[in-house]
Design an enzyme around this catalytic site. Structure first.
Site, PDB file in Angstrom:
ATOM      1  N   ARG A 175      -2.242 -22.814 -85.375  1.00 32.58           N
ATOM      2  CA  ARG A 175      -1.062 -22.877 -86.250  1.00 32.58           C
ATOM      3  C   ARG A 175      -0.461 -24.275 -86.265  1.00 32.58           C
ATOM      4  NH1 ARG A 175      -0.915 -18.001 -83.824  1.00 32.58           N
ATOM      5  NH2 ARG A 175       0.494 -18.704 -82.199  1.00 32.58           N
ATOM      6  N   GLU A 189      -0.241 -17.193 -68.906  1.00 32.50           N
ATOM      7  CA  GLU A 189       0.174 -16.088 -68.051  1.00 32.50           C
ATOM      8  C   GLU A 189      -1.041 -15.464 -67.357  1.00 32.50           C
ATOM      9  OE1 GLU A 189       2.616 -13.412 -70.173  1.00 32.50           O
ATOM     10  OE2 GLU A 189       3.045 -12.189 -68.394  1.00 32.50           O
TER      11      GLU A 189
HETATM   12  P1  AMP Z   1       3.448 -22.156 -74.399  1.00 32.91           P
HETATM   13  O1  AMP Z   1       2.254 -22.982 -73.978  1.00 32.91           O
HETATM   14  O2  AMP Z   1       3.773 -21.049 -73.459  1.00 32.91           O
HETATM   15  O3  AMP Z   1       4.661 -23.017 -74.715  1.00 32.91           O
HETATM   16  O4  AMP Z   1       3.043 -21.423 -75.740  1.00 32.91           O
HETATM   17  C1  AMP Z   1       3.015 -22.129 -76.930  1.00 32.91           C
HETATM   18  C2  AMP Z   1       1.800 -21.821 -77.734  1.00 32.91           C
HETATM   19  O5  AMP Z   1       1.507 -20.432 -77.757  1.00 32.91           O
HETATM   20  C3  AMP Z   1       2.033 -22.259 -79.158  1.00 32.91           C
HETATM   21  O6  AMP Z   1       0.852 -22.880 -79.630  1.00 32.91           O
HETATM   22  C4  AMP Z   1       2.331 -20.960 -79.896  1.00 32.91           C
HETATM   23  O7  AMP Z   1       1.619 -20.918 -81.108  1.00 32.91           O
HETATM   24  C5  AMP Z   1       1.900 -19.838 -78.979  1.00 32.91           C
HETATM   25  N1  AMP Z   1       2.983 -18.895 -78.677  1.00 32.91           N
HETATM   26  C6  AMP Z   1       3.551 -18.684 -77.462  1.00 32.91           C
HETATM   27  N2  AMP Z   1       4.462 -17.721 -77.511  1.00 32.91           N
HETATM   28  C7  AMP Z   1       4.509 -17.300 -78.793  1.00 32.91           C
HETATM   29  C8  AMP Z   1       5.282 -16.319 -79.494  1.00 32.91           C
HETATM   30  N3  AMP Z   1       6.201 -15.558 -78.894  1.00 32.91           N
HETATM   31  N4  AMP Z   1       5.058 -16.181 -80.810  1.00 32.91           N
HETATM   32  C9  AMP Z   1       4.136 -16.930 -81.442  1.00 32.91           C
HETATM   33  N5  AMP Z   1       3.372 -17.856 -80.841  1.00 32.91           N
HETATM   34  C10 AMP Z   1       3.559 -18.058 -79.525  1.00 32.91           C
END
Ligand code: AMP
Length: 176
Positions: free
Chosen positions: A63, A100
């Site tokens: 995305r 996670e």
């Molecule tokens: P993080 O590495 O935990 O900050 O997660 C960010 C990545 O995971 C981004 O590329 C987002 O597209 C995806 N992502 C994480 N959580 C969500 C969520 N609740 N809704 C949509 N995409 C998410």
């Protein structure tokens, strides 16, 4: 309907329990499908960096590619894809980060941001910050000058920005 009447933030859908129970997934596909809303969203992501001489926008798949390439166009910048393992054809740098469940790896061509190019990192959602922090490590490893981050949506309660150091962090929507 005139563009000024589009509340683009309403075009992002909450999808409960995707991809796992307990996660509320922020679905941007209705936003991507709405030309006026998408244009307004991209304007907002680009605005804080308009006077920051951005050479390149770097974004993680998938995305991030869509939004990031549009922000790059808006800022007259080039685009650098940050890809999952094994997708890029030439020599790469890599950065590992924790999810996670298990670990993930992002890769970037070694020469993609060389010579202190001024780089903005773009993605749809800042959650725990692992993806953005790995993106930042790649830019720095590659010899780029990390100017900041621009996100469509920040899940503030997950504290992701604590992983992102001193660079400027912009988020069009903050969820507390
Ligand atoms: P993080 O590495 O935990 O900050 O997660 C960010 C990545 O995971 C981004 O590329 C987002 O597209 C995806 N992502 C994480 N959580 C969500 C969520 N609740 N809704 C949509 N995409 C998410």
């Amino acid at each position: 309907m005139g563009e000024e009447h589009v509340v683009w933030q309403l075009l992002i859908r909450d999808v409960p329990d995707f991809p796992r129970p307990g996660i509320v997934f922020k679905d941007i596909t209705p936003l991507l499908a709405d030309s006026a809303g998408l244009r307004l969203c991209v304007d907002e992501l680009a605005a804080p960096f308009e006077d920051r001489s951005i050479d390149l926008v770097a974004a993680p798949e998938a995305r991030g590619f869509v939004i990031g390439a549009m922000v790059a166009d808006r800022l007259d910048a080039g685009f650098v894809p940050l890809r999952k393992s094994g997708k890029l054809p030439r020599e790469t740098l890599h950065a590992d980060y924790e999810l996670e469940y298990g670990a993930e790896r992002l890769e970037m061509h070694t020469d993609a941001v060389a010579n202190q190019a001024r780089v903005l990192i773009v993605d749809d959602v800042l959650a725990t910050g692992g993806t953005a922090a790995a993106s930042a490590r790649l830019v720095t490893l590659g010899g780029g000058d990390l100017v900041g981050f621009s996100f469509v949506l920040e899940l503030e309660f997950l504290g992701g920005r604590r992983q992102l150091g001193e660079a400027h962090i912009a988020a069009a929507i903050t969820v507390q």
